[in-house]
Design a protein around this motif. Structure first.
Motif, PDB file in Angstrom:
ATOM      1  N   UNK A 186       5.788  14.329  -1.232  1.00 25.36           N
ATOM      2  CA  UNK A 186       6.310  13.403  -0.226  1.00 25.36           C
ATOM      3  C   UNK A 186       5.509  12.107  -0.222  1.00 25.36           C
ATOM      4  N   UNK A 187       4.189  12.212  -0.298  1.00 20.11           N
ATOM      5  CA  UNK A 187       3.344  11.016  -0.307  1.00 20.11           C
ATOM      6  C   UNK A 187       3.668  10.130  -1.512  1.00 20.11           C
ATOM      7  N   UNK A 204      -2.188   3.136   1.004  1.00 22.65           N
ATOM      8  CA  UNK A 204      -3.036   4.023   1.810  1.00 22.65           C
ATOM      9  C   UNK A 204      -2.481   5.435   1.796  1.00 22.65           C
ATOM     10  N   UNK A 205      -1.154   5.568   1.945  1.00 27.52           N
ATOM     11  CA  UNK A 205      -0.537   6.896   1.936  1.00 27.52           C
ATOM     12  C   UNK A 205      -0.794   7.600   0.606  1.00 27.52           C
ATOM     13  N   UNK A 234      -8.454  11.693   5.077  1.00 25.90           N
ATOM     14  CA  UNK A 234      -8.636  11.002   6.352  1.00 25.90           C
ATOM     15  C   UNK A 234      -7.708   9.796   6.502  1.00 25.90           C
ATOM     16  N   UNK A 235      -7.095   9.334   5.415  1.00 26.58           N
ATOM     17  CA  UNK A 235      -6.189   8.187   5.462  1.00 26.58           C
ATOM     18  C   UNK A 235      -4.746   8.582   5.779  1.00 26.58           C
ATOM     19  N   UNK A 253       1.884   7.448   9.748  1.00 23.09           N
ATOM     20  CA  UNK A 253       2.365   6.984  11.054  1.00 23.09           C
ATOM     21  C   UNK A 253       2.594   5.467  11.070  1.00 23.09           C
ATOM     22  N   UNK A 254       1.787   4.734  10.312  1.00 24.77           N
ATOM     23  CA  UNK A 254       2.013   3.286  10.193  1.00 24.77           C
ATOM     24  C   UNK A 254       3.362   2.993   9.553  1.00 24.77           C
ATOM     25  N   UNK A 255       3.663   3.687   8.464  1.00 27.72           N
ATOM     26  CA  UNK A 255       4.966   3.506   7.822  1.00 27.72           C
ATOM     27  C   UNK A 255       6.096   3.977   8.725  1.00 27.72           C
TER      28      UNK A 255
END
Length: 125
Positions: free
Chosen positions: A11-12, A68-69, A77-78, A84-86
Motif C-alpha cells: 500500500x505504501x 515520507x510514506x 516512525x514516519x 495521515x498527511x496524504x
C-alpha cells in the motif's frame, strides 16, 4: 514477516508511486480523473478557483508526503505523518470534486488512496 506487513508495504509503495506519478510525470497530461475539463494539474486548480502558487504548494506537500510514506517502509516512525498527511490532502481533493460537481468517478482515486492510507495508519496502532 507476516502477510499484513507485506500488504502495508505494498500500500505504501502503491500510494507513494501513484502520487509521484501524478505530480511529477503526469502533471501536464490530460487524464479522466482531472476536475472539470482540465487538461493539466494547474488547469485543474484553476477549475477549483485556486492559484498556480497554491497548486505548487499542494504539489510540494503531496510529493513530500509521498516520499515520507515510502521512507516509512524503513523508518516506521514516519508512517503516521505520511499516511495521515496524504489522507487530509486527498479529502480536500474529494471536496473540490464535489464543489465543482464533477461526476463521482473522478473522486475514485482519492477515495481509494484515503482507504489505503487509513489502513496504513491503523496498522501502526
Amino acid at each position: 514477516m507476516e502477510l499484513m506487513n507485506y500488504i502495508i508495504i505494498a500500500f505504501k509503495v502503491i500510494v507513494g508511486i501513484s502520487i509521484l506519478n501524478v505530480w511529477l510525470l503526469q502533471q501536464n497530461k490530460p487524464t479522466r480523473w482531472r476536475g472539470g475539463d482540465a487538461k493539466t494539474i494547474v488547469e485543474e486548480f484553476t477549475v477549483y478557483g485556486f492559484s498556480k502558487n497554491f497548486c505548487y504548494l499542494i504539489g510540494f506537500l503531496k510529493v513530500s508526503l509521498a516520499i515520507i510514506l515510502m521512507a516509512s517502509i524503513q523508518f516506521e516512525m514516519l508512517t503516521l505523518v505520511g499516511s495521515l498527511g496524504l489522507t487530509a490532502l486527498l479529502m480536500g481533493s474529494i471536496v473540490m470534486h464535489i464543489i465543482v460537481k464533477d461526476p463521482l468517478y473522478k473522486s475514485f482515486p482519492a477515495f481509494l488512496f484515503i482507504v489505503m492510507n487509513l489502513i496504513i495508519a491503523y496498522s501502526t496502532l
